[in-house]
Design a protein around this motif. Structure first.
Motif, PDB file in Angstrom:
ATOM      1  N   PRO A  79      39.521  37.559  50.374  1.00 42.99           N
ATOM      2  CA  PRO A  79      39.044  38.004  49.064  1.00 42.99           C
ATOM      3  C   PRO A  79      39.688  39.308  48.592  1.00 42.99           C
ATOM      4  O   PRO A  79      39.918  39.479  47.391  1.00 42.99           O
ATOM      5  CB  PRO A  79      37.534  38.166  49.281  1.00 42.99           C
ATOM      6  CG  PRO A  79      37.217  37.203  50.377  1.00 42.99           C
ATOM      7  CD  PRO A  79      38.396  37.287  51.295  1.00 42.99           C
ATOM      8  N   LEU A  80      39.992  40.227  49.512  1.00 44.69           N
ATOM      9  CA  LEU A  80      40.647  41.473  49.108  1.00 44.69           C
ATOM     10  C   LEU A  80      42.069  41.206  48.618  1.00 44.69           C
ATOM     11  O   LEU A  80      42.521  41.799  47.629  1.00 44.69           O
ATOM     12  CB  LEU A  80      40.669  42.481  50.258  1.00 44.69           C
ATOM     13  CG  LEU A  80      39.382  43.287  50.474  1.00 44.69           C
ATOM     14  CD1 LEU A  80      38.356  42.457  51.249  1.00 44.69           C
ATOM     15  CD2 LEU A  80      39.659  44.591  51.213  1.00 44.69           C
ATOM     16  N   SER A  82      43.075  38.460  47.298  1.00 37.84           N
ATOM     17  CA  SER A  82      42.923  37.781  46.010  1.00 37.84           C
ATOM     18  C   SER A  82      42.662  38.788  44.896  1.00 37.84           C
ATOM     19  O   SER A  82      43.178  38.644  43.775  1.00 37.84           O
ATOM     20  CB  SER A  82      41.791  36.761  46.088  1.00 37.84           C
ATOM     21  OG  SER A  82      42.052  35.796  47.096  1.00 37.84           O
ATOM     22  N   VAL A  83      41.884  39.828  45.185  1.00 33.63           N
ATOM     23  CA  VAL A  83      41.681  40.896  44.207  1.00 33.63           C
ATOM     24  C   VAL A  83      43.009  41.569  43.884  1.00 33.63           C
ATOM     25  O   VAL A  83      43.321  41.848  42.722  1.00 33.63           O
ATOM     26  CB  VAL A  83      40.655  41.928  44.726  1.00 33.63           C
ATOM     27  CG1 VAL A  83      40.689  43.204  43.886  1.00 33.63           C
ATOM     28  CG2 VAL A  83      39.249  41.326  44.728  1.00 33.63           C
ATOM     29  N   MET A  87      44.797  41.760  40.199  1.00 35.88           N
ATOM     30  CA  MET A  87      45.086  43.014  39.503  1.00 35.88           C
ATOM     31  C   MET A  87      46.454  42.933  38.826  1.00 35.88           C
ATOM     32  O   MET A  87      46.635  43.406  37.694  1.00 35.88           O
ATOM     33  CB  MET A  87      45.036  44.188  40.487  1.00 35.88           C
ATOM     34  CG  MET A  87      43.636  44.485  41.002  1.00 35.88           C
ATOM     35  SD  MET A  87      43.596  45.731  42.311  1.00 35.88           S
ATOM     36  CE  MET A  87      43.900  47.231  41.358  1.00 35.88           C
ATOM     37  N   VAL A 219      43.390  48.921  46.320  1.00 38.82           N
ATOM     38  CA  VAL A 219      42.110  48.240  46.541  1.00 38.82           C
ATOM     39  C   VAL A 219      41.228  48.998  47.531  1.00 38.82           C
ATOM     40  O   VAL A 219      40.127  49.439  47.193  1.00 38.82           O
ATOM     41  CB  VAL A 219      42.323  46.787  47.027  1.00 38.82           C
ATOM     42  CG1 VAL A 219      40.971  46.097  47.254  1.00 38.82           C
ATOM     43  CG2 VAL A 219      43.163  46.000  46.032  1.00 38.82           C
ATOM     44  N   LEU A 290      32.075  43.327  43.810  1.00 41.02           N
ATOM     45  CA  LEU A 290      32.023  41.989  43.243  1.00 41.02           C
ATOM     46  C   LEU A 290      30.780  41.805  42.375  1.00 41.02           C
ATOM     47  O   LEU A 290      30.860  41.250  41.267  1.00 41.02           O
ATOM     48  CB  LEU A 290      32.036  40.948  44.363  1.00 41.02           C
ATOM     49  CG  LEU A 290      33.341  40.815  45.157  1.00 41.02           C
ATOM     50  CD1 LEU A 290      33.161  39.813  46.293  1.00 41.02           C
ATOM     51  CD2 LEU A 290      34.500  40.398  44.256  1.00 41.02           C
ATOM     52  N   GLY A 294      33.705  43.996  39.170  1.00 41.42           N
ATOM     53  CA  GLY A 294      35.023  44.618  39.165  1.00 41.42           C
ATOM     54  C   GLY A 294      35.071  46.122  39.217  1.00 41.42           C
ATOM     55  O   GLY A 294      36.170  46.698  39.147  1.00 41.42           O
ATOM     56  N   LEU A 302      39.093  45.555  38.400  1.00 41.01           N
ATOM     57  CA  LEU A 302      39.260  44.329  37.634  1.00 41.01           C
ATOM     58  C   LEU A 302      38.276  44.320  36.467  1.00 41.01           C
ATOM     59  O   LEU A 302      37.204  44.921  36.531  1.00 41.01           O
ATOM     60  CB  LEU A 302      38.977  43.099  38.513  1.00 41.01           C
ATOM     61  CG  LEU A 302      39.990  42.766  39.617  1.00 41.01           C
ATOM     62  CD1 LEU A 302      39.462  41.631  40.479  1.00 41.01           C
ATOM     63  CD2 LEU A 302      41.353  42.402  39.039  1.00 41.01           C
ATOM     64  N   THR A 306      37.663  38.755  34.428  1.00 37.54           N
ATOM     65  CA  THR A 306      38.515  38.309  35.531  1.00 37.54           C
ATOM     66  C   THR A 306      37.671  37.960  36.742  1.00 37.54           C
ATOM     67  O   THR A 306      37.899  36.944  37.402  1.00 37.54           O
ATOM     68  CB  THR A 306      39.537  39.402  35.885  1.00 37.54           C
ATOM     69  OG1 THR A 306      40.334  39.681  34.728  1.00 37.54           O
ATOM     70  CG2 THR A 306      40.440  38.967  37.030  1.00 37.54           C
ATOM     71  N   VAL A 307      36.681  38.798  37.064  1.00 39.61           N
ATOM     72  CA  VAL A 307      35.808  38.512  38.206  1.00 39.61           C
ATOM     73  C   VAL A 307      35.018  37.232  37.953  1.00 39.61           C
ATOM     74  O   VAL A 307      34.841  36.402  38.867  1.00 39.61           O
ATOM     75  CB  VAL A 307      34.874  39.702  38.492  1.00 39.61           C
ATOM     76  CG1 VAL A 307      33.903  39.368  39.620  1.00 39.61           C
ATOM     77  CG2 VAL A 307      35.690  40.943  38.858  1.00 39.61           C
ATOM     78  N   MET A 310      37.251  34.413  38.709  1.00 41.40           N
ATOM     79  CA  MET A 310      37.406  34.247  40.156  1.00 41.40           C
ATOM     80  C   MET A 310      36.203  33.551  40.774  1.00 41.40           C
ATOM     81  O   MET A 310      36.337  32.788  41.735  1.00 41.40           O
ATOM     82  CB  MET A 310      37.619  35.602  40.826  1.00 41.40           C
ATOM     83  CG  MET A 310      38.922  36.292  40.455  1.00 41.40           C
ATOM     84  SD  MET A 310      39.078  37.930  41.208  1.00 41.40           S
ATOM     85  CE  MET A 310      39.383  37.484  42.930  1.00 41.40           C
TER      86      MET A 310
END
Length: 407
Positions: A79-80, A82-83, A87, A219, A290, A294, A302, A306-307, A310
């Motif tokens: 998940p990190l 993916s963040v 971005m 991040v 999360l 964001g 984010l 966007t979140v 996701m």
């Protein structure tokens, strides 16, 4: 690590008496000798209402499991990563349906395995190129060598496609993977895979900064995750947990001693799919980020939309409709996949208590997390036992945490 303030469960709609069942459950697993140690955390409405530790981080040395313990989170790294790639998406560097060959030409003219053996096999041309969305949703046709399920897995093992142990660079391992056939046509099937490691390489190529530095600077540091990284520094080694498996006699067998672990020095490859170590406090901050759509403590990584994207299901139905019944960190029925983690679609079909829209994932050493935007709740399980399929820890903890909601 800063102290974690624990609030009264009743103040956030949880029952103290019912949350005590989590402690009893965790203690029973440790006392049975099946886990060396374990940690559970429940957060609701931005407040930590439960934090419990049992047993040992290092059984051999008698080191207790505490909130300061540093553990291997393996695929909870995904998940990190993916963040990080999202971005860059927000910066307009690519679109989700763009082919990754814009940046990685080694993935041009891919072929898909159809039949045969290592020495002689048949392939057909890929019907289309792999896209960013394919990688984020594990529908690119890639796989993992650790699966031991088919010939493409075996080719990965034969050619050293392993982002945990390879002595090569991130770029070299990605290029090797691109030289091998795909397991399925892009976009056709859900297959757990090295896709997130490829995304880590794309972060580096697109940003011009090596992946480990980008993840740290853009991040991890902004989120205040002070004990999260791709290795354990010498000054923190006393806090690093041991890793175990279930031995032949049912007892715990040590598989990675914290004092001579490969995590004790910078790695040749920063694995975006499974390379991080972290703490319960750090990962709680990621969960807050999360749930806050964001942002955290004034740092916005984010945008809200966007979140939300996701956390939406990007599959045609659930994973059962697109996936093969083999290893993943989630069940298949009633569960979809977003951009970096699973998404609950139908708790009844999944045969587990939960909420539509809840996002989750786990790690190979039996760690897990989930965030539930509708209940404004997050749960974290940390332990060190491989593989994660050894015991039904996650499903049991889900029931124990959700049954504590009383408002």
């Amino acid at each position: 690590m800063p102290d974690i303030a624990i609030k009264r469960p009743e103040d956030v709609g949880l029952s103290s008496a019912r949350l005590a069942r989590v402690d009893a459950w965790r203690e029973a697993w440790v006392k049975s000798g099946r886990l060396a140690g374990a940690m559970t955390l429940v957060m609701r409405r931005g407040q930590v209402a439960h934090l419990g530790c049992s047993g040992h981080a290092d059984l051999e040395r008698g080191v207790p499991m505490t909130p300061e313990s540093i553990l291997r989170i393996y695929s909870m790294t995904k998940p990190l990563t993916s963040v990080a790639i999202m971005m860059l998406y927000e910066e307009g560097r690519f679109q989700l349906d763009d082919p990754i060959t814009r940046f990685l030409p080694c993935f041009k003219d891919m072929r898909v395995f159809t039949s045969g053996s290592r020495g002689s096999y048949e392939t057909v041309p890929a019907e289309r190129e792999i896209t960013f969305r394919d990688l984020l949703t594990h529908t690119a046709g890639l796989t993992y060598g650790m699966m031991h399920a088919n010939m493409v897995d075996a080719m990965y093992r034969d050619n050293g496609v392993d982002f945990q142990t390879s002595p090569g660079s991130l770029a070299e391992v990605v290029e090797t993977a691109a030289s091998l056939p795909l397991l399925a046509q892009p976009g056709r099937e859900w297959n757990y895979s090295i896709a997130t490691d490829v995304l880590g390489h794309l972060v580096a190529v697109i940003s011009g900064q090596d992946f480990a530095s980008f993840l740290r600077d853009r991040v991890i540091a902004p989120l205040g995750m002070i004990d999260t990284g791709f290795h354990v520094p010498a000054e923190k080694l006393a806090r690093f947990a041991a890793n175990y498996r279930k031995g032949e006699d049912g007892r715990l067998a040590l598989i990675d001693d914290p004092r001579d672990s490969r995590f004790n020095a910078p790695r040749a490859i920063a694995s975006g799919g499974g390379g991080l170590v972290s703490t319960v406090g750090d990962y709680t901050r990621f969960c807050r980020f999360l749930l806050n759509k964001g942002a955290l403590d004034g740092a916005r990584l984010l945008g809200r939309k966007t979140v939300e994207l996701m956390m939406s299901n990007h599959l045609r139905g659930d994973m059962a409709a697109m996936g093969q019944p083999r290893f993943s960190e989630s069940t298949y029925e009633g569960v979809g996949f977003g951009l970096g983690f699973s998404v609950m679609l139908d708790p009844a079909r999944a045969q587990i208590v939960g909420t539509p829209g809840e996002c989750a994932w786990g790690g190979a050493a039996s760690t897990a997390f989930w965030v539930d935007p509708q209940e404004d709740m997050a749960v974290i399980l940390l332990t060190q036992l491989m593989p994660s399929s050894t015991y039904p820890l996650r499903r049991e903890l889900r029931v124990l945490t959700y049954q504590a909601i009383v408002d």
